[in-house]
Design a protein around this motif. Structure first.
Motif, PDB file in Angstrom:
ATOM      1  N   ASN A 189      11.664   3.477   7.547  1.00 29.03           N
ATOM      2  CA  ASN A 189      12.153   2.602   8.614  1.00 29.03           C
ATOM      3  C   ASN A 189      13.009   1.424   8.171  1.00 29.03           C
ATOM      4  OD1 ASN A 189      10.636   4.186  10.391  1.00 29.03           O
ATOM      5  ND2 ASN A 189       8.833   2.901  10.107  1.00 29.03           N
ATOM      6  N   LEU A 190      12.843   0.939   6.953  1.00 29.88           N
ATOM      7  CA  LEU A 190      13.493  -0.305   6.538  1.00 29.88           C
ATOM      8  C   LEU A 190      14.962  -0.063   6.225  1.00 29.88           C
ATOM      9  CD1 LEU A 190      12.839  -3.263   6.036  1.00 29.88           C
ATOM     10  CD2 LEU A 190      12.310  -2.692   3.680  1.00 29.88           C
ATOM     11  N   LYS A 191      15.815  -0.836   6.856  1.00 28.35           N
ATOM     12  CA  LYS A 191      17.265  -0.724   6.661  1.00 28.35           C
ATOM     13  C   LYS A 191      17.807  -2.052   6.150  1.00 28.35           C
ATOM     14  CE  LYS A 191      17.339   3.388   8.429  1.00 28.35           C
ATOM     15  NZ  LYS A 191      17.153   4.452   7.493  1.00 28.35           N
ATOM     16  N   SER A 192      18.864  -1.977   5.394  1.00 32.04           N
ATOM     17  CA  SER A 192      19.484  -3.165   4.821  1.00 32.04           C
ATOM     18  C   SER A 192      20.146  -4.008   5.903  1.00 32.04           C
ATOM     19  CB  SER A 192      20.518  -2.763   3.780  1.00 32.04           C
ATOM     20  OG  SER A 192      21.206  -3.902   3.313  1.00 32.04           O
ATOM     21  N   PRO A 193      19.956  -5.326   5.874  1.00 30.74           N
ATOM     22  CA  PRO A 193      20.632  -6.191   6.844  1.00 30.74           C
ATOM     23  C   PRO A 193      22.060  -6.529   6.416  1.00 30.74           C
ATOM     24  CG  PRO A 193      19.193  -7.508   5.481  1.00 30.74           C
ATOM     25  CD  PRO A 193      18.997  -6.080   5.055  1.00 30.74           C
ATOM     26  N   LEU A 194      22.484  -6.071   5.239  1.00 23.71           N
ATOM     27  CA  LEU A 194      23.819  -6.409   4.744  1.00 23.71           C
ATOM     28  C   LEU A 194      24.868  -5.577   5.477  1.00 23.71           C
ATOM     29  CD1 LEU A 194      23.099  -6.428   0.898  1.00 23.71           C
ATOM     30  CD2 LEU A 194      23.091  -8.358   2.471  1.00 23.71           C
ATOM     31  N   ASP A 195      25.937  -6.232   5.896  1.00 22.10           N
ATOM     32  CA  ASP A 195      27.046  -5.503   6.493  1.00 22.10           C
ATOM     33  C   ASP A 195      27.994  -5.046   5.378  1.00 22.10           C
ATOM     34  OD1 ASP A 195      28.099  -7.914   5.746  1.00 22.10           O
ATOM     35  OD2 ASP A 195      28.944  -8.412   7.694  1.00 22.10           O
ATOM     36  N   SER A 196      29.081  -4.421   5.731  1.00 21.42           N
ATOM     37  CA  SER A 196      29.997  -3.882   4.713  1.00 21.42           C
ATOM     38  C   SER A 196      30.611  -4.988   3.859  1.00 21.42           C
ATOM     39  CB  SER A 196      31.097  -3.067   5.379  1.00 21.42           C
ATOM     40  OG  SER A 196      31.834  -3.881   6.268  1.00 21.42           O
ATOM     41  N   THR A 209       0.863  -1.187   0.000  1.00 21.44           N
ATOM     42  CA  THR A 209       0.000   0.000   0.000  1.00 21.44           C
ATOM     43  C   THR A 209       0.896   1.232   0.000  1.00 21.44           C
ATOM     44  OG1 THR A 209      -0.057   0.090   2.413  1.00 21.44           O
ATOM     45  CG2 THR A 209      -1.811  -1.184   1.335  1.00 21.44           C
ATOM     46  N   PRO A 210       0.339   2.400  -0.321  1.00 16.70           N
ATOM     47  CA  PRO A 210       1.160   3.630  -0.214  1.00 16.70           C
ATOM     48  C   PRO A 210       1.680   3.855   1.201  1.00 16.70           C
ATOM     49  CG  PRO A 210      -0.793   4.056  -1.528  1.00 16.70           C
ATOM     50  CD  PRO A 210      -0.944   2.672  -0.974  1.00 16.70           C
ATOM     51  N   GLU A 211       0.881   3.500   2.204  1.00 19.38           N
ATOM     52  CA  GLU A 211       1.335   3.644   3.586  1.00 19.38           C
ATOM     53  C   GLU A 211       2.490   2.684   3.876  1.00 19.38           C
ATOM     54  OE1 GLU A 211      -1.981   2.978   2.859  1.00 19.38           O
ATOM     55  OE2 GLU A 211      -2.593   5.078   2.949  1.00 19.38           O
ATOM     56  N   GLY A 212       2.395   1.453   3.353  1.00 23.57           N
ATOM     57  CA  GLY A 212       3.478   0.483   3.527  1.00 23.57           C
ATOM     58  C   GLY A 212       4.754   0.948   2.849  1.00 23.57           C
ATOM     59  N   TYR A 213       4.603   1.580   1.672  1.00 18.18           N
ATOM     60  CA  TYR A 213       5.767   2.147   0.973  1.00 18.18           C
ATOM     61  C   TYR A 213       6.415   3.239   1.815  1.00 18.18           C
ATOM     62  CZ  TYR A 213       8.431   4.838  -2.444  1.00 18.18           C
ATOM     63  OH  TYR A 213       9.423   5.518  -3.090  1.00 18.18           O
ATOM     64  N   ASP A 214       5.602   4.119   2.361  1.00 15.55           N
ATOM     65  CA  ASP A 214       6.141   5.209   3.181  1.00 15.55           C
ATOM     66  C   ASP A 214       6.832   4.681   4.442  1.00 15.55           C
ATOM     67  OD1 ASP A 214       5.263   7.109   1.376  1.00 15.55           O
ATOM     68  OD2 ASP A 214       3.342   7.418   2.420  1.00 15.55           O
ATOM     69  N   LEU A 215       6.232   3.663   5.061  1.00 16.22           N
ATOM     70  CA  LEU A 215       6.863   3.058   6.244  1.00 16.22           C
ATOM     71  C   LEU A 215       8.191   2.394   5.881  1.00 16.22           C
ATOM     72  CD1 LEU A 215       3.834   1.455   8.110  1.00 16.22           C
ATOM     73  CD2 LEU A 215       5.343   3.250   8.957  1.00 16.22           C
ATOM     74  N   ALA A 216       8.216   1.673   4.764  1.00 17.31           N
ATOM     75  CA  ALA A 216       9.458   1.025   4.345  1.00 17.31           C
ATOM     76  C   ALA A 216      10.517   2.065   4.009  1.00 17.31           C
ATOM     77  CB  ALA A 216       9.196   0.129   3.142  1.00 17.31           C
ATOM     78  N   LYS A 217      10.094   3.156   3.377  1.00 13.35           N
ATOM     79  CA  LYS A 217      11.026   4.229   3.009  1.00 13.35           C
ATOM     80  C   LYS A 217      11.658   4.860   4.256  1.00 13.35           C
ATOM     81  CE  LYS A 217      11.053   8.231  -0.027  1.00 13.35           C
ATOM     82  NZ  LYS A 217      10.216   9.068  -0.884  1.00 13.35           N
TER      83      LYS A 217
END
Length: 181
Positions: free
Chosen positions: A85-92, A75-83
């Protein structure tokens, strides 16, 4: 004389073999279901399952092996939340730009172009119009991952083609392209 014995012996063997065959009681068959298979109707009840059901369901609350749940809705709200709050779990060490670039070249370059300017081959041939440049967009790694997972506008989902790890690699590479524009 030897010839008569050979013919008699051959005739005796032939008669003994022929006498063993009985049409009313055929010989033993190895794997008889291979010869006379049982026909089943599609989607019909079967005695192979409990209570004659059509199939068996997995245990309630289980998930597929290797499945990683994604908590943001399409949803647009889910997109905004991911934008936000969501961070990559990959390390360097896990951020392999070579692998991210290879995946980008396979799945993204035809629309988004080699530098992420929105001028890929399909855009140049006017098959798709309005593919935005990364330079003009406010994007984060979370929003890129969300769009690659669910798709947005004319872009379809790539969740079936790319694993979660590969989607994060693509998101990391897209941010590198954006910084170069």
């Amino acid at each position: 004389m030897k010839r008569v014995y050979k013919i008699t012996l051959l005739l005796g063997i032939t008669i003994s073999i022929a006498s063993c065959h009985n049409n009313s009681a055929p010989n033993y068959q190895y794997f008889p279901n291979m010869y006379q298979s049982i026909g089943y109707e599609t989607y019909s009840e079967s005695s192979a399952f409990k209570n004659g059901k059509e199939g068996q369901l997995p245990v309630t609350g289980t998930i597929n092996r290797g499945f990683e749940p994604y908590e943001y809705e399409n949803t647009p709200e889910g997109y905004d939340l991911a934008k936000a709050n969501l961070k990559s779990p990959l390390d360097s060490l896990g951020r392999n730009s070579g692998e991210g670039q290879a995946l980008f070249e396979i799945y993204c370059i035809s629309c988004h172009g080699t530098s992420g300017n929105g001028k890929g081959k399909l855009v140049e041939r006017e098959k798709f119009l309005g593919v935005p440049s990364y330079k003009d967009r406010v994007i984060t790694e979370g929003s890129i991952f969300h769009v690659v997972t669910y798709g947005l506008n004319a872009m379809g989902s790539h969740a079936n083609q790319l694993s979660v790890h590969e989607r994060w690699l693509v998101a990391d590479y897209v941010l590198k392209l954006k910084s170069q524009l």
